[in-house]
Design a protein around this motif. Structure first.
Motif, PDB file in Angstrom:
ATOM      1  N   MET A  23      19.915 -33.041  -3.608  1.00 30.31           N
ATOM      2  CA  MET A  23      19.601 -33.823  -4.418  1.00 30.31           C
ATOM      3  C   MET A  23      18.298 -33.359  -5.158  1.00 30.31           C
ATOM      4  N   LEU A  24      17.216 -33.032  -4.329  1.00 23.94           N
ATOM      5  CA  LEU A  24      15.969 -32.648  -4.759  1.00 23.94           C
ATOM      6  C   LEU A  24      15.949 -31.385  -5.474  1.00 23.94           C
ATOM      7  N   LEU A  25      16.656 -30.671  -5.436  1.00 22.46           N
ATOM      8  CA  LEU A  25      17.046 -29.496  -6.082  1.00 22.46           C
ATOM      9  C   LEU A  25      17.121 -29.481  -7.566  1.00 22.46           C
ATOM     10  N   GLU A  26      17.579 -30.671  -7.992  1.00 20.51           N
ATOM     11  CA  GLU A  26      17.577 -31.026  -9.343  1.00 20.51           C
ATOM     12  C   GLU A  26      16.349 -31.168 -10.111  1.00 20.51           C
ATOM     13  N   ASP A  27      15.427 -32.095  -9.327  1.00 18.54           N
ATOM     14  CA  ASP A  27      14.249 -32.715  -9.973  1.00 18.54           C
ATOM     15  C   ASP A  27      13.652 -33.414  -8.902  1.00 18.54           C
ATOM     16  N   ASP A  28      12.513 -33.875  -9.054  1.00 19.95           N
ATOM     17  CA  ASP A  28      11.714 -34.772  -8.288  1.00 19.95           C
ATOM     18  C   ASP A  28      12.254 -36.029  -8.491  1.00 19.95           C
ATOM     19  N   MET A  29      12.186 -36.821  -7.429  1.00 19.35           N
ATOM     20  CA  MET A  29      12.772 -38.287  -7.322  1.00 19.35           C
ATOM     21  C   MET A  29      12.027 -39.406  -6.571  1.00 19.35           C
ATOM     22  N   ALA A  30      12.056 -40.517  -7.220  1.00 15.62           N
ATOM     23  CA  ALA A  30      11.461 -41.634  -6.339  1.00 15.62           C
ATOM     24  C   ALA A  30      12.241 -41.881  -5.028  1.00 15.62           C
ATOM     25  N   VAL A  31      11.369 -42.436  -4.149  1.00 15.41           N
ATOM     26  CA  VAL A  31      12.084 -42.616  -2.712  1.00 15.41           C
ATOM     27  C   VAL A  31      13.493 -43.414  -2.984  1.00 15.41           C
ATOM     28  N   THR A  32      13.308 -44.569  -3.860  1.00 12.36           N
ATOM     29  CA  THR A  32      14.321 -45.579  -3.967  1.00 12.36           C
ATOM     30  C   THR A  32      15.415 -44.803  -4.681  1.00 12.36           C
ATOM     31  N   ASP A  33      15.129 -44.004  -5.565  1.00 12.44           N
ATOM     32  CA  ASP A  33      16.472 -43.156  -6.243  1.00 12.44           C
ATOM     33  C   ASP A  33      17.005 -42.180  -5.348  1.00 12.44           C
ATOM     34  N   LEU A  49      13.213 -38.810   5.183  1.00 13.33           N
ATOM     35  CA  LEU A  49      12.071 -38.388   4.450  1.00 13.33           C
ATOM     36  C   LEU A  49      10.773 -37.762   5.271  1.00 13.33           C
ATOM     37  N   VAL A  50      10.549 -38.655   6.098  1.00  9.92           N
ATOM     38  CA  VAL A  50       9.384 -38.188   7.356  1.00  9.92           C
ATOM     39  C   VAL A  50       9.789 -36.741   7.903  1.00  9.92           C
ATOM     40  N   VAL A  51      10.714 -36.688   8.618  1.00 13.03           N
ATOM     41  CA  VAL A  51      11.341 -35.436   9.028  1.00 13.03           C
ATOM     42  C   VAL A  51      11.245 -34.484   8.059  1.00 13.03           C
ATOM     43  N   LEU A  52      11.787 -34.564   6.746  1.00 11.44           N
ATOM     44  CA  LEU A  52      11.689 -33.346   5.741  1.00 11.44           C
ATOM     45  C   LEU A  52      10.512 -33.081   5.476  1.00 11.44           C
ATOM     46  N   THR A  53       9.547 -34.044   5.436  1.00  6.52           N
ATOM     47  CA  THR A  53       7.981 -33.841   5.140  1.00  6.52           C
ATOM     48  C   THR A  53       7.242 -33.029   6.209  1.00  6.52           C
ATOM     49  N   ASN A  54       7.548 -33.589   7.406  1.00  9.50           N
ATOM     50  CA  ASN A  54       6.915 -32.819   8.727  1.00  9.50           C
ATOM     51  C   ASN A  54       7.507 -31.356   8.815  1.00  9.50           C
ATOM     52  N   ALA A  55       8.515 -31.107   8.467  1.00  9.97           N
ATOM     53  CA  ALA A  55       9.096 -29.738   8.313  1.00  9.97           C
ATOM     54  C   ALA A  55       8.469 -29.077   7.195  1.00  9.97           C
ATOM     55  N   GLY A  56       8.030 -29.514   6.289  1.00 10.18           N
ATOM     56  CA  GLY A  56       7.483 -29.040   5.115  1.00 10.18           C
ATOM     57  C   GLY A  56       8.477 -28.706   3.924  1.00 10.18           C
ATOM     58  N   LYS A  67       6.783 -43.700  -4.707  1.00 11.04           N
ATOM     59  CA  LYS A  67       6.391 -42.769  -4.153  1.00 11.04           C
ATOM     60  C   LYS A  67       7.477 -41.826  -4.297  1.00 11.04           C
ATOM     61  N   TRP A  68       7.122 -40.294  -4.870  1.00  8.92           N
ATOM     62  CA  TRP A  68       8.028 -39.503  -5.276  1.00  8.92           C
ATOM     63  C   TRP A  68       8.225 -38.434  -3.979  1.00  8.92           C
ATOM     64  N   CYS A  69       9.426 -37.702  -4.275  1.00  9.34           N
ATOM     65  CA  CYS A  69       9.580 -36.647  -3.341  1.00  9.34           C
ATOM     66  C   CYS A  69       9.801 -35.370  -4.096  1.00  9.34           C
ATOM     67  N   LYS A  70       9.236 -34.323  -3.599  1.00 11.19           N
ATOM     68  CA  LYS A  70       9.389 -33.018  -4.481  1.00 11.19           C
ATOM     69  C   LYS A  70       9.923 -31.791  -3.299  1.00 11.19           C
ATOM     70  N   LEU A  71      10.857 -31.190  -3.742  1.00 13.27           N
ATOM     71  CA  LEU A  71      11.112 -29.975  -2.969  1.00 13.27           C
ATOM     72  C   LEU A  71      10.153 -28.962  -2.704  1.00 13.27           C
ATOM     73  N   GLU A  72      10.225 -28.378  -1.429  1.00 14.16           N
ATOM     74  CA  GLU A  72       9.213 -27.218  -1.364  1.00 14.16           C
ATOM     75  C   GLU A  72       9.970 -26.203  -0.934  1.00 14.16           C
TER      76      GLU A  72
END
Length: 114
Positions: A23-33, A49-56, A67-72
């Motif tokens: 989903m985040l490949l498309e664009d940044d997303m709000a956590v609720t989205d 999301l915490v697991v994905l964040t901790n993995a970088g 709060k927004w999420c962005k793919l790294e």
């Protein structure tokens, strides 16, 4: 590097987290989205999301009250280099990775229907 790879591969092992990455490949997303298409609580999504964040694999940023999420995508570089060491894998192509994730999600959704 081994511990970092363990964390990345553990994060990728879960189908919900792979779907979030897709989903985040498309664009940044709000956590609720991010949480919207899943049949689980916002708290459960937040744990993923915490697991994905901790993995970088993603970063999170607060913009106002949201709060927004962005793919790294660079976070997969070490995993790609490690897999290339076996000589059986091509370098990770993010377009191909996206197609793979979409197929996996379709397969998961199909199994859920049955």
């Amino acid at each position: 590097m081994s511990q970092t790879l363990d964390i990345v591969f553990a994060a990728l092992a879960d189908p919900t987290r792979r779907r979030i990455l897709s989903m985040l490949l498309e664009d940044d997303m709000a956590v609720t989205d991010v949480a919207e298409p899943f049949e689980m609580s916002l708290a459960a999504i937040s744990k993923h999301l915490v697991v994905l964040t901790n993995a970088g694999l993603i970063s999170q940023e607060k913009r106002g009250r949201v709060k927004w999420c962005k793919l790294e995508p660079d976070a997969l570089r070490d995993a790609s280099v490690w897999m290339q060491g076996f000589g059986q894998f091509e370098p990770v192509n993010l377009d191909a990775f996206e197609r793979f994730l979409e197929r996996e999600l379709a397969d998961d959704a199909e199994r859920d229907i049955k």
